[in-house]
Write a protein that holds these residues in place. Structure first.
Motif, PDB file in Angstrom:
ATOM      1  N   GLN A   8       0.660  -1.329   0.007  1.00  0.00           N
ATOM      2  CA  GLN A   8       0.018   0.099  -0.096  1.00  0.00           C
ATOM      3  C   GLN A   8       0.738   1.205  -0.096  1.00  0.00           C
ATOM      4  N   THR A   9       1.874   1.083   1.017  1.00  0.00           N
ATOM      5  CA  THR A   9       2.693   2.199   0.813  1.00  0.00           C
ATOM      6  C   THR A   9       3.653   2.624  -0.343  1.00  0.00           C
ATOM      7  N   LYS A  12       1.415   4.093  -3.048  1.00  0.00           N
ATOM      8  CA  LYS A  12       1.324   5.589  -2.882  1.00  0.00           C
ATOM      9  C   LYS A  12       2.564   6.532  -3.179  1.00  0.00           C
ATOM     10  N   ALA A 193       4.541   8.710   3.321  1.00  0.00           N
ATOM     11  CA  ALA A 193       3.683   8.646   1.737  1.00  0.00           C
ATOM     12  C   ALA A 193       2.208   8.779   1.865  1.00  0.00           C
ATOM     13  N   ALA A 194       1.448   8.769   3.196  1.00  0.00           N
ATOM     14  CA  ALA A 194       0.209   9.483   3.283  1.00  0.00           C
ATOM     15  C   ALA A 194       0.184  10.838   3.173  1.00  0.00           C
ATOM     16  N   VAL A 197       0.481  12.105  -0.415  1.00  0.00           N
ATOM     17  CA  VAL A 197      -0.546  11.906  -1.265  1.00  0.00           C
ATOM     18  C   VAL A 197      -1.504  13.009  -1.142  1.00  0.00           C
TER      19      VAL A 197
END
Length: 240
Positions: A8-9, A12, A193-194, A197
Motif C-alpha cells: 500500500q505504501t 502511494k 507517503a500518506a 498523497v
C-alpha cells in the motif's frame, strides 16, 4: 518495528514527486535526503520505489583489483547483482566519482530480469545508451566508459553507505522520479507517503487555480478558510 515496505505504501510513493517527499521530510527535520548530482538515464512513466540494497566501493588498489577478481562468484559487485532482492533498489556508493563505471548494461539487464525495482549510483554507468533503453529505472551522475576496476574496488554489500552525500541504510526506502532520487527512513515511510498523497492532491488543485488566474497569496499555502473550502469541493468533484 516494521522491516518491510508495505504494498500500500509502495503504491502511494509511486504517485508522488521527490519534491513533495523532500518537503514532507523537511517538516520532520530531515534536510539531506535528496541524492546530489544523480539523474535518470531516461524518463519513466512511474516512480522507482523499493528498499535499499547497498554496494560500497572504495578507491581501487591496483594489485587487488585486476580482471581476475571477476572469477570469484563472491566478488561484491557480482554478489550484489545476484542477491539484490526483487522489488528492492540496488544503490551504490561510488564516492561521487564518475571517472570509472559503477556497472554496465549486462549487469543492469540482469537486475531487470531478476525483478529489481531500480539501480542508483553517485558515479557513472558504462553502456549508458543501452541502459537507458531498458525498462528498469537507472540513475547516475554521467556516462563513464572505463571499467569500474580502473578506480573502484567493490568491497562490501548491504552495509550503510553514502550516496551523493546522503546516508543510506539497508532497508531505507528509495524513491526516484524523472527529477532525481530521495531516501526515506523506513520507519517514516508510511506516514510520509500518506502526507505526500494529501500534499499532491492540494498542489494539483493549486496548479489548476493558478493556471486559471488565481493569486498564490492565501492559496499556497492556504492561510484562510476560503481555499480550504474550495479544495474540499474540488476534491469531491475529482474523486481525490
Amino acid at each position: 518495528m516494521t522491516t518491510t515496505l508495505s504494498q500500500q505504501t509502495r503504491e502511494k510513493l509511486k504517485g508522488v514527486s521527490t519534491a513533495t517527499l523532500c518537503t514532507a521530510l523537511f517538516k520532520r527535520g530531515l534536510r539531506n535526503q535528496f541524492i546530489q548530482d544523480v539523474r535518470p538515464l531516461s524518463p519513466k512513466r512511474t516512480n522507482m520505489v523499493g528498499q535499499a540494497f547497498t554496494l560500497r566501493y572504495i578507491p581501487a588498489r591496483e594489485d587487488l583489483n585486476t580482471l581476475d577478481v571477476f572469477r570469484n562468484p563472491e566478488h561484491p559487485q557480482r554478489a550484489a547483482v545476484e542477491r539484490c532482492p526483487p522489488g528492492a533498489v540496488l544503490i551504490m556508493d561510488s564516492r561521487r566519482n564518475a571517472r570509472a563505471a559503477s556497472a554496465g548494461s549486462i549487469l543492469v539487464s540482469r537486475l531487470q530480469v531478476r525483478g529489481v525495482a531500480g539501480v542508483v549510483t553517485d558515479g557513472g554507468f558504462r553502456d549508458s545508451p543501452e541502459i537507458a533503453g531498458l525498462d528498469i529505472p537507472a540513475y547516475h551522475h554521467r556516462p563513464s566508459a572505463p571499467t569500474n576496476l580502473t578506480l573502484h574496488q567493490a568491497i562490501e554489500i548491504n552495509v550503510p553507505i553514502g550516496c551523493g552525500d546522503v546516508p543510506v541504510f539497508p532497508g531505507d526506502v528509495v524513491v526516484g522520479d524523472n527529477e532525481g532520487v530521495v531516501v526515506i527512513p523506513l520507519h517514516l515511510a508510511e506516514e510520509i507517503a500518506a502526507e505526500a498523497v494529501e500534499m499532491t492532491a492540494y498542489e494539483d488543485f493549486v496548479t489548476e487555480e493558478v493556471l486559471g488566474g488565481a493569486t498564490i497569496i492565501g492559496l499556497y499555502p492556504a492561510t484562510s478558510e476560503a481555499p480550504r473550502e474550495k479544495f474540499a469541493e474540488w476534491r469531491k468533484k475529482n474523486n481525490r
